[in-house]
Design a protein around this motif. Structure first.
Motif, short mmCIF file in Angstrom:
data_model
loop_
_atom_site.label_atom_id
_atom_site.label_comp_id
_atom_site.label_asym_id
_atom_site.label_seq_id
_atom_site.Cartn_x
_atom_site.Cartn_y
_atom_site.Cartn_z
N ARG A 1 0.88 -1.28 0.01
CA ARG A 1 -0.43 -0.27 0.00
C ARG A 1 0.22 1.10 -0.01
NH1 ARG A 1 -4.06 3.26 -1.72
NH2 ARG A 1 -4.98 4.53 -0.11
N ILE A 2 1.73 1.15 1.04
CA ILE A 2 2.89 2.45 0.89
C ILE A 2 3.84 2.22 -0.67
CG2 ILE A 2 5.23 3.80 2.19
CD1 ILE A 2 4.56 1.87 4.36
N TYR A 3 4.14 1.50 -1.14
CA TYR A 3 4.46 1.31 -2.51
C TYR A 3 3.37 2.13 -3.28
CZ TYR A 3 6.51 0.67 -7.38
OH TYR A 3 6.95 0.42 -8.14
N GLN A 4 2.14 1.69 -3.67
CA GLN A 4 1.08 1.67 -4.42
C GLN A 4 0.92 3.43 -4.41
OE1 GLN A 4 -2.16 0.60 -3.67
NE2 GLN A 4 -3.37 1.03 -5.20
N LEU A 5 1.29 3.85 -2.66
CA LEU A 5 0.73 6.05 -2.56
C LEU A 5 1.90 6.42 -3.14
CD1 LEU A 5 -0.47 5.41 0.80
CD2 LEU A 5 -2.19 5.91 -1.28
N VAL A 6 2.62 6.36 -2.88
CA VAL A 6 4.09 6.78 -3.62
C VAL A 6 4.25 6.87 -4.78
CG1 VAL A 6 7.18 6.54 -2.96
CG2 VAL A 6 5.43 6.31 -1.29
N HIS A 7 4.52 5.81 -5.15
CA HIS A 7 4.04 5.58 -6.97
C HIS A 7 3.08 6.67 -7.51
CE1 HIS A 7 4.64 4.24 -11.05
NE2 HIS A 7 3.73 3.63 -10.53
N GLN A 8 2.41 6.36 -7.08
CA GLN A 8 1.09 7.39 -7.86
C GLN A 8 1.12 8.88 -7.50
OE1 GLN A 8 -3.33 5.97 -5.77
NE2 GLN A 8 -3.42 8.37 -5.71
N ALA A 9 2.05 9.11 -6.10
CA ALA A 9 1.99 10.51 -5.68
C ALA A 9 2.59 11.23 -6.77
CB ALA A 9 2.45 10.38 -4.18
N ILE A 10 3.53 10.58 -7.32
CA ILE A 10 5.09 10.64 -7.85
C ILE A 10 4.95 11.11 -9.13
CG2 ILE A 10 6.86 10.04 -8.68
CD1 ILE A 10 7.36 9.46 -5.82
N HIS A 11 3.61 9.59 -9.90
CA HIS A 11 3.77 9.27 -10.43
C HIS A 11 2.86 10.34 -11.00
CE1 HIS A 11 7.07 7.06 -12.51
NE2 HIS A 11 6.38 6.42 -11.15
N GLN A 12 1.77 10.44 -10.65
CA GLN A 12 -0.08 11.31 -11.63
C GLN A 12 0.21 13.10 -10.68
OE1 GLN A 12 -3.30 9.44 -9.69
NE2 GLN A 12 -2.74 7.67 -11.00
N GLY A 13 1.08 13.36 -9.76
CA GLY A 13 1.62 15.02 -9.00
C GLY A 13 0.09 15.47 -7.97
N ARG A 14 -0.30 13.91 -7.99
CA ARG A 14 -1.08 14.28 -6.42
C ARG A 14 -1.62 13.85 -5.27
NH1 ARG A 14 -6.09 12.13 -8.62
NH2 ARG A 14 -5.99 11.43 -11.15
N LEU A 15 -2.38 14.03 -4.86
CA LEU A 15 -1.99 12.28 -3.63
C LEU A 15 -3.32 13.54 -2.56
CD1 LEU A 15 -0.75 10.10 -2.14
CD2 LEU A 15 0.69 12.11 -0.34
N SER A 16 -4.28 11.98 -1.94
CA SER A 16 -4.93 12.75 -1.21
C SER A 16 -4.93 12.77 -0.06
CB SER A 16 -6.19 11.68 -1.75
OG SER A 16 -6.41 10.53 -0.74
N ARG A 17 -5.65 14.32 1.12
CA ARG A 17 -5.80 13.87 2.10
C ARG A 17 -5.93 12.56 2.98
NH1 ARG A 17 -4.64 19.62 2.84
NH2 ARG A 17 -5.47 20.70 1.15
N CYS A 18 -6.53 11.92 2.23
CA CYS A 18 -6.61 10.66 3.11
C CYS A 18 -5.73 9.93 2.87
CB CYS A 18 -8.05 10.20 2.66
SG CYS A 18 -8.38 8.38 3.20
N ASP A 19 -4.75 10.04 1.87
CA ASP A 19 -3.60 9.15 2.11
C ASP A 19 -2.40 9.51 2.17
OD1 ASP A 19 -5.35 7.36 0.24
OD2 ASP A 19 -4.56 8.12 -2.15
N HIS A 20 -2.32 10.94 2.19
CA HIS A 20 -0.79 11.69 3.12
C HIS A 20 -1.94 11.14 4.50
CE1 HIS A 20 0.24 15.05 5.11
NE2 HIS A 20 1.13 15.27 4.18
N LEU A 21 -2.85 11.23 4.83
CA LEU A 21 -2.48 10.53 6.53
C LEU A 21 -2.14 9.23 6.59
CD1 LEU A 21 -3.70 11.05 9.19
CD2 LEU A 21 -5.77 10.81 8.62
N THR A 22 -2.51 8.78 5.64
CA THR A 22 -1.60 7.38 5.62
C THR A 22 -0.73 7.11 6.13
OG1 THR A 22 -3.91 6.12 4.44
CG2 THR A 22 -2.25 5.22 4.19
N LEU A 23 0.27 7.86 4.85
CA LEU A 23 1.13 8.08 5.07
C LEU A 23 2.31 8.63 6.05
CD1 LEU A 23 2.21 9.07 1.27
CD2 LEU A 23 2.94 6.80 2.17
N VAL A 24 1.45 9.73 6.93
CA VAL A 24 1.98 9.90 7.99
C VAL A 24 1.90 9.08 8.98
CG1 VAL A 24 1.62 12.05 9.20
CG2 VAL A 24 1.76 12.32 7.07
#
Length: 67
Positions: free
Chosen positions: A11-34
């Motif tokens: 899940r972390i890998y997916q969120l990181v990959h998505q954020a870097i390649h799409q240039g956006r991250l949902s606040r919920c996903d940001h909270l997951t990473l934090v």
């Protein structure tokens, strides 16, 4: 403290990959990473580095937080 599960690491890998390649991250996903950074002392150094990379990109404006 236990180690991270493979599902959590994926899940972390997916969120990181998505954020870097799409240039956006949902606040919920940001909270997951934090939460992963703060709650899991056994976080793999590579995963920790990748999450920090996303946070750096947010600060630099390369990744936008979206609702």
């Amino acid at each position: 403290m236990g180690t991270m599960t493979t599902a959590a690491q994926a899940r972390i890998y997916q969120l990181v990959h998505q954020a870097i390649h799409q240039g956006r991250l949902s606040r919920c996903d940001h909270l997951t990473l934090v939460s992963a950074m703060l709650a899991d002392a056994t976080l793999d150094p590579l995963d920790r580095s990748q999450i920090n990379r996303v946070f750096d990109y947010v600060r630099m404006g390369r990744v936008r937080l979206v609702d």
